[in-house]
Scaffold this active site. Structure first.
Site, PDB file in Angstrom:
ATOM      1  N   PRO A   9       0.787  -1.227   0.000  1.00 46.82           N
ATOM      2  CG  PRO A   9      -0.174  -1.163   2.097  1.00 46.82           C
ATOM      3  CD  PRO A   9       0.477  -2.092   1.139  1.00 46.82           C
ATOM      4  CG  ASN A  10      -0.360   4.442   1.073  1.00 43.26           C
ATOM      5  OD1 ASN A  10      -1.266   4.948   0.421  1.00 43.26           O
ATOM      6  ND2 ASN A  10      -0.522   4.007   2.301  1.00 43.26           N
ATOM      7  NE  ARG A  17       0.918  14.143  -1.959  1.00 40.65           N
ATOM      8  CZ  ARG A  17      -0.265  13.545  -1.955  1.00 40.65           C
ATOM      9  NH1 ARG A  17      -0.510  12.591  -1.092  1.00 40.65           N
ATOM     10  NH2 ARG A  17      -1.204  13.917  -2.806  1.00 40.65           N
ATOM     11  CE1 TYR A  22       8.892   5.263   2.683  1.00 36.09           C
ATOM     12  CE2 TYR A  22       7.506   7.229   2.639  1.00 36.09           C
ATOM     13  CZ  TYR A  22       7.874   6.035   3.226  1.00 36.09           C
ATOM     14  OH  TYR A  22       7.239   5.606   4.356  1.00 36.09           O
ATOM     15  CG  ASN A  73       8.366  -1.958   0.557  1.00 39.93           C
ATOM     16  OD1 ASN A  73       7.742  -2.016   1.612  1.00 39.93           O
ATOM     17  ND2 ASN A  73       9.005  -0.869   0.156  1.00 39.93           N
ATOM     18  CB  ALA A  76       1.447   0.383   6.500  1.00 37.77           C
ATOM     19  CD  GLU A  97      10.603  -7.358   6.278  1.00 32.98           C
ATOM     20  OE1 GLU A  97      11.060  -8.362   6.885  1.00 32.98           O
ATOM     21  OE2 GLU A  97      10.011  -6.434   6.858  1.00 32.98           O
ATOM     22  CG  HIS A  99      10.903  -2.262   4.916  1.00 38.85           C
ATOM     23  ND1 HIS A  99       9.558  -2.155   4.654  1.00 38.85           N
ATOM     24  CD2 HIS A  99      11.079  -3.423   5.576  1.00 38.85           C
ATOM     25  CE1 HIS A  99       8.941  -3.199   5.169  1.00 38.85           C
ATOM     26  NE2 HIS A  99       9.832  -3.995   5.727  1.00 38.85           N
ATOM     27  NE  ARG A 106       9.701   6.288   8.581  1.00 39.62           N
ATOM     28  CZ  ARG A 106       8.877   6.096   7.547  1.00 39.62           C
ATOM     29  NH1 ARG A 106       9.122   5.128   6.674  1.00 39.62           N
ATOM     30  NH2 ARG A 106       7.830   6.860   7.392  1.00 39.62           N
TER      31      ARG A 106
HETATM   32  O1  CA2 Z   1      10.384   2.101   3.922  1.00 39.59           O
HETATM   33  C1  CA2 Z   1       9.555   1.396   3.339  1.00 39.59           C
HETATM   34  O2  CA2 Z   1       9.751   0.914   2.223  1.00 39.59           O
HETATM   35  C2  CA2 Z   1       8.191   1.158   3.995  1.00 39.59           C
HETATM   36  O3  CA2 Z   1       7.785  -0.165   3.674  1.00 39.59           O
HETATM   37  C3  CA2 Z   1       7.244   2.163   3.394  1.00 39.59           C
HETATM   38  C4  CA2 Z   1       5.844   2.103   3.999  1.00 39.59           C
HETATM   39  C5  CA2 Z   1       5.913   2.180   5.519  1.00 39.59           C
HETATM   40  O4  CA2 Z   1       4.620   2.019   6.061  1.00 39.59           O
HETATM   41  C6  CA2 Z   1       6.852   1.149   6.091  1.00 39.59           C
HETATM   42  O5  CA2 Z   1       6.906   1.331   7.485  1.00 39.59           O
HETATM   43  C7  CA2 Z   1       8.242   1.280   5.507  1.00 39.59           C
HETATM   44  C8  CA2 Z   1       4.971   3.265   3.514  1.00 39.59           C
HETATM   45  C9  CA2 Z   1       4.934   3.410   2.049  1.00 39.59           C
HETATM   46  C10 CA2 Z   1       4.328   4.749   1.735  1.00 39.59           C
HETATM   47  O6  CA2 Z   1       4.893   5.204   0.550  1.00 39.59           O
HETATM   48  C11 CA2 Z   1       4.746   6.508   0.249  1.00 39.59           C
HETATM   49  C12 CA2 Z   1       5.426   6.945  -0.847  1.00 39.59           C
HETATM   50  C13 CA2 Z   1       5.352   8.247  -1.226  1.00 39.59           C
HETATM   51  C14 CA2 Z   1       4.565   9.123  -0.506  1.00 39.59           C
HETATM   52  C15 CA2 Z   1       3.879   8.689   0.576  1.00 39.59           C
HETATM   53  C16 CA2 Z   1       3.957   7.368   0.954  1.00 39.59           C
END
Ligand code: CA2
Length: 144
Positions: A9-10, A17, A22, A73, A76, A97, A99, A106
């Site tokens: 997700p996301n 963003r 990221y 990946n 969340a 896995e 990230h 964090r």
């Molecule tokens: O660091 C990572 O790759 C995470 O898997 C990213 C997840 C987060 O919930 C994990 O704790 C760590 C969130 C992905 C959200 O991605 C976004 C990308 C651009 C803008 C907003 C969110």
């Protein structure tokens, strides 16, 4: 060798963003680079992204029959999903896995990973190039 890269997700929002966390690369760019890198390594790379837990589980189940390695990946869902953990346990190929950020630096709710307990390796904090780094390790790992 077939490799599946799953993003949760996301992660479709990458590059739009929070670039300080990221980076600036879009998921589309990352996936294109992975497919191209895979070809140079003799790997057929399939990339998928979903915001839905059940869809990710379906793809993990489908991979059981035709995929040698999985890079996931789970976003969340990493920190919440026993269902993804259980699906990964069933997949007997090599599992990484990944990230982009380092969740351990964090919020405390990111410090627990249900995915980690079901995979062979964990890569965190290397940024988006981690997807390519993981692919580079796979030919040697899968040959052994
Ligand atoms: O660091 C990572 O790759 C995470 O898997 C990213 C997840 C987060 O919930 C994990 O704790 C760590 C969130 C992905 C959200 O991605 C976004 C990308 C651009 C803008 C907003 C969110």
């Amino acid at each position: 060798m077939n490799v599946l890269i799953l993003n949760g997700p996301n992660l479709n929002m990458l590059g739009t963003r929070e670039p300080e966390i990221y980076g600036y690369e879009t998921l589309h760019d990352i996936e294109q680079r992975c497919t191209a890198k895979g070809a140079t390594l003799g790997l057929t790379v399939d990339c998928k992204q979903s915001n839905h837990e059940g869809q990710l589980i379906e793809w993990i189940q489908q991979a059981i029959s035709n995929t040698d390695a999985l890079i996931i990946n789970a976003g969340a869902y990493t920190h919440t999903s026993i269902a993804i953990h259980d699906a990964l346990k069933i997949f007997s190929g090599y599992k990484i896995e990944l990230h982009i950020s380092n969740p351990h630096l964090r919020e405390s709710f990111r410090h627990v990973s249900y995915v980690s307990k079901a995979v062979d390796a964990v890569v965190v904090g290397l940024g988006a190039s981690a997807y390519l780094a993981c692919l580079e390790t796979l030919p040697e790992i899968l040959a052994s």
